[in-house]
Design a protein around this motif. Structure first.
Motif, PDB file in Angstrom:
ATOM      1  N   HIS A  92       0.866  -1.173   0.000  1.00  0.00           N
ATOM      2  CA  HIS A  92       0.000   0.000   0.000  1.00  0.00           C
ATOM      3  C   HIS A  92       0.904   1.225   0.000  1.00  0.00           C
ATOM      4  O   HIS A  92       1.728   1.391   0.899  1.00  0.00           O
ATOM      5  CB  HIS A  92      -0.915  -0.001   1.232  1.00  0.00           C
ATOM      6  CG  HIS A  92      -1.946  -1.075   1.164  1.00  0.00           C
ATOM      7  ND1 HIS A  92      -1.728  -2.340   1.640  1.00  0.00           N
ATOM      8  CD2 HIS A  92      -3.201  -1.054   0.655  1.00  0.00           C
ATOM      9  CE1 HIS A  92      -2.818  -3.074   1.436  1.00  0.00           C
ATOM     10  NE2 HIS A  92      -3.727  -2.314   0.836  1.00  0.00           N
ATOM     11  N   LEU A 113      -2.247   1.438   5.241  1.00  0.00           N
ATOM     12  CA  LEU A 113      -3.611   1.425   5.774  1.00  0.00           C
ATOM     13  C   LEU A 113      -3.658   2.104   7.142  1.00  0.00           C
ATOM     14  O   LEU A 113      -4.619   2.811   7.459  1.00  0.00           O
ATOM     15  CB  LEU A 113      -4.137  -0.012   5.867  1.00  0.00           C
ATOM     16  CG  LEU A 113      -4.308  -0.760   4.537  1.00  0.00           C
ATOM     17  CD1 LEU A 113      -4.701  -2.211   4.783  1.00  0.00           C
ATOM     18  CD2 LEU A 113      -5.321  -0.058   3.662  1.00  0.00           C
ATOM     19  N   SER A 156      -6.085   3.509   1.481  1.00  0.00           N
ATOM     20  CA  SER A 156      -7.182   2.590   1.178  1.00  0.00           C
ATOM     21  C   SER A 156      -6.675   1.433   0.322  1.00  0.00           C
ATOM     22  O   SER A 156      -5.596   1.501  -0.265  1.00  0.00           O
ATOM     23  CB  SER A 156      -8.287   3.331   0.422  1.00  0.00           C
ATOM     24  OG  SER A 156      -7.772   3.820  -0.798  1.00  0.00           O
ATOM     25  N   HIS A 157      -7.463   0.377   0.288  1.00  0.00           N
ATOM     26  CA  HIS A 157      -7.132  -0.768  -0.567  1.00  0.00           C
ATOM     27  C   HIS A 157      -7.826  -0.527  -1.911  1.00  0.00           C
ATOM     28  O   HIS A 157      -8.878  -1.085  -2.202  1.00  0.00           O
ATOM     29  CB  HIS A 157      -7.603  -2.075   0.087  1.00  0.00           C
ATOM     30  CG  HIS A 157      -7.129  -3.287  -0.641  1.00  0.00           C
ATOM     31  ND1 HIS A 157      -5.819  -3.692  -0.621  1.00  0.00           N
ATOM     32  CD2 HIS A 157      -7.789  -4.179  -1.418  1.00  0.00           C
ATOM     33  CE1 HIS A 157      -5.689  -4.787  -1.356  1.00  0.00           C
ATOM     34  NE2 HIS A 157      -6.884  -5.106  -1.846  1.00  0.00           N
ATOM     35  N   VAL A 188      -2.407   0.706  -4.320  1.00  0.00           N
ATOM     36  CA  VAL A 188      -1.766  -0.601  -4.196  1.00  0.00           C
ATOM     37  C   VAL A 188      -0.823  -0.800  -5.381  1.00  0.00           C
ATOM     38  O   VAL A 188      -1.204  -0.554  -6.530  1.00  0.00           O
ATOM     39  CB  VAL A 188      -2.811  -1.742  -4.156  1.00  0.00           C
ATOM     40  CG1 VAL A 188      -2.134  -3.103  -4.097  1.00  0.00           C
ATOM     41  CG2 VAL A 188      -3.740  -1.571  -2.973  1.00  0.00           C
TER      42      VAL A 188
END
Length: 172
Positions: free
Chosen positions: A107, A111, A116-117, A122
Motif C-alpha cells: 500500500h 492502511l 485505502s485498498h 496498491v
C-alpha cells in the motif's frame, strides 16, 4: 519466405463505425469481414494495400478497415483489486526497484496512515523493498515509484491509445 506467406502474416487494424481503433486481426479475418460486407476498406494516409488472389477474385486489403455493422458493446467493469490483477497491471515488476523476484503487494499510503485498498494505492513490490519501506509513504522512505498506480482501463481504450501513440511516432 514466399510473398504469399508474407502477406498472410500481416495484421489489420479494425476501426469501429465511429472510427475508434478497436483491435488487430489477421489478414484472413479481415478478408472474411470485407467479403461478407461487415467491413469496408479505410484509406488513411499512405498505407500499404495487399493484393490477395484466389482463382476467381483479387482482393485489395488495406492496413485499416472499418466495421459497417453495429455490434453489441460488451460491458466491461474495472476488475477488483487483488494480487493477480495488480501484478498484471504492474507487469510483474516491483514498482520501487524494477525487480521481478519475490513479489508482494504494497500500500503506497499504509492502511494505518489512512490509505485505502484501492487501485490508486496498491502497487507491486518485492519483499526487500516492501520491508525497507515499512509503515511509511514512499516520500518518507525516499523510495520513489517507477509509475503511478491507476485503475486498469477498458481494453479497447488501451488499444486505441497505443495505436495513436505508434501512429504519431511513425509520422515523426
Amino acid at each position: 519466405m514466399t510473398a504469399a506467406t508474407h502477406i498472410l502474416e500481416q495484421s489489420i487494424v479494425v476501426f469501429s463505425q465511429n472510427y475508434l481503433p478497436i483491435s488487430r486481426v489477421n489478414i484472413k479475418r479481415a478478408i472474411v469481414l470485407l467479403l461478407t460486407g461487415k467491413a469496408e476498406p479505410l484509406a488513411m494516409m499512405n498505407v500499404p494495400v495487399w493484393k490477395v488472389r484466389s482463382p476467381s477474385h483479387v482482393i485489395e486489403v488495406p492496413e485499416h478497415i472499418r466495421l459497417t455493422i453495429k455490434g453489441k458493446e460488451r460491458t466491461w467493469r474495472v476488475p477488483p483489486v487483488n494480487r493477480r490483477e495488480v501484478l498484471r497491471r504492474d507487469h510483474h515488476t516491483c514498482q520501487y526497484c524494477g525487480s521481478t523476484n519475490h513479489l508482494t503487494l504494497d500500500h503506497v499510503v499504509p492502511l494505518s496512515k489512512g490509505g485505502s485498498h484501492s487501485w490508486d494505492n496498491v502497487v507491486t513490490a518485492c519483499e526487500r523493498c516492501n520491508q525497507r519501506k515499512g509503515n511509511r509513504t514512499p516520500e518518507q522512505a525516499n523510495m520513489p515509484l517507477l509509475s503511478h498506480p491507476r485503475a486498469p482501463i477498458h481494453p479497447t481504450v488501451a488499444f486505441a491509445e497505443q495505436f495513436w501513440r505508434e501512429h504519431q511516432i511513425r509520422q515523426e
